[in-house]
Design a protein around this motif. Structure first.
Motif, PDB file in Angstrom:
ATOM      1  N   GLN A 125       0.822  -1.208   0.000  1.00 30.15           N
ATOM      2  CA  GLN A 125       0.000   0.000   0.000  1.00 30.15           C
ATOM      3  C   GLN A 125       0.860   1.264   0.000  1.00 30.15           C
ATOM      4  N   HIS A 138      -1.217   5.698   3.245  1.00 30.76           N
ATOM      5  CA  HIS A 138      -1.962   4.457   3.047  1.00 30.76           C
ATOM      6  C   HIS A 138      -1.222   3.273   3.662  1.00 30.76           C
ATOM      7  N   ASP A 160      -7.075 -10.125  -4.115  1.00 31.64           N
ATOM      8  CA  ASP A 160      -7.277  -8.713  -4.443  1.00 31.64           C
ATOM      9  C   ASP A 160      -5.970  -8.064  -4.887  1.00 31.64           C
ATOM     10  N   ASP A 215      -5.302   1.347  -8.957  1.00 26.48           N
ATOM     11  CA  ASP A 215      -5.090   2.181  -7.763  1.00 26.48           C
ATOM     12  C   ASP A 215      -3.621   2.501  -7.529  1.00 26.48           C
ATOM     13  N   LYS A 223      -7.764   6.513  -3.647  1.00 24.06           N
ATOM     14  CA  LYS A 223      -8.197   5.379  -2.843  1.00 24.06           C
ATOM     15  C   LYS A 223      -8.510   5.811  -1.416  1.00 24.06           C
ATOM     16  N   SER A 224      -9.550   5.222  -0.839  1.00 22.40           N
ATOM     17  CA  SER A 224      -9.971   5.564   0.516  1.00 22.40           C
ATOM     18  C   SER A 224      -8.985   5.037   1.551  1.00 22.40           C
ATOM     19  N   LYS A 279     -10.273   1.917   3.454  1.00 18.58           N
ATOM     20  CA  LYS A 279     -10.108   0.591   2.855  1.00 18.58           C
ATOM     21  C   LYS A 279      -8.754  -0.007   3.215  1.00 18.58           C
ATOM     22  N   THR A 280      -7.716   0.811   3.204  1.00 17.90           N
ATOM     23  CA  THR A 280      -6.396   0.289   3.570  1.00 17.90           C
ATOM     24  C   THR A 280      -6.321   0.017   5.074  1.00 17.90           C
ATOM     25  N   ARG A 308      -8.863  -0.988   6.803  1.00 20.47           N
ATOM     26  CA  ARG A 308      -9.609  -2.248   6.936  1.00 20.47           C
ATOM     27  C   ARG A 308      -8.722  -3.439   6.596  1.00 20.47           C
ATOM     28  N   ASN A 309      -7.867  -3.291   5.577  1.00 21.90           N
ATOM     29  CA  ASN A 309      -6.945  -4.371   5.225  1.00 21.90           C
ATOM     30  C   ASN A 309      -6.018  -4.693   6.387  1.00 21.90           C
TER      31      ASN A 309
END
Length: 210
Positions: free
Chosen positions: A28, A36, A86, A94, A104-105, A108-109, A111-112
């Motif tokens: 990321q 990120h 993914d 992205d 990119k939000s 979301k990163t 959450r990963n």
């Protein structure tokens, strides 16, 4: 303070070996920049803090039960397989080069990071690291020692994450889209490998249990 700094060093040494969190942070960080990669690290540390609190209030004995640990290997493997898929499928998506706007939000990163951290390896680590400390921390006189140990280890992990992402940010400046794409594919393969390792541990636990 000596106890705190001792556990800062332990936190650093624990975070040094390459694990699933490190792989996801690096991926990321290369694709979307420092923040990120940092969001993945914060997601992992969120789980760490929750586990520390849970262990302090007696979860260690529950997590030590074999029939609790075994399903966690499967759950952890499932999460890692999803992230691996993914990472490979969207390897060329992205990607934001230095100077470009990141779309990119961050959530979301983040959450990963949460998904990677919810793994048996992470849970077993906290149980083993704090096992000896927990025995003494139940008394009111020793609760401060537990807090110092926890803060020291978390600080060590935090310093590792900042150092790693600083290196990634510098490296990112000389990488093009094709190089970052293949880095994401390699990261996906590594995450898949960690997932297979979890399945192997589940198999070993099943064999020993029966």
């Amino acid at each position: 303070m000596s106890l705190y700094f001792a556990y800062v060093m332990i936190g650093l040494s624990i975070a040094m070996p390459v694990g699933a969190i490190t792989v996801e942070m690096t991926k990321q960080g290369l694709k979307n920049g420092f923040m990120h990669g940092w969001a993945v690290g914060i997601g992992g540390m969120t789980i760490d803090v929750l586990l520390i609190l849970a262990l302090y209030f007696g979860l260690a004995k529950v997590l030590a039960l074999p029939y609790i640990q075994m399903p966690l290997w499967i759950i952890g493997a499932g999460f890692l397989f999803i992230l691996a898929y993914d990472s490979i499928k969207n390897a060329d998506k992205d990607i934001t080069l230095t100077g470009e706007k990141v779309n990119k939000s961050l959530f979301k990163t983040y959450r990963n990071g949460l998904l990677v951290a919810v793994s048996p390896g992470n849970l077993v680590f906290w149980v083993s690291v704090f096992g000896a400390v927990l025995a003494d921390s139940y008394s009111a006189n020793e609760s401060s020692s537990f807090i110092i140990v926890a803060m020291g280890i978390l600080t060590g992990i935090l310093l590792h994450d900042i150092g790693l992402l600083s290196i990634v940010s510098i490296t990112r400046k000389i990488m093009n889209r094709h190089m970052i794409k293949w880095t994401s594919i390699v990261a996906g393969i590594l995450l898949f490998g960690f997932g297979c390792y979890f399945l192997y541990e589940f198999y070993i636990d099943i064999q020993s249990f029966f």
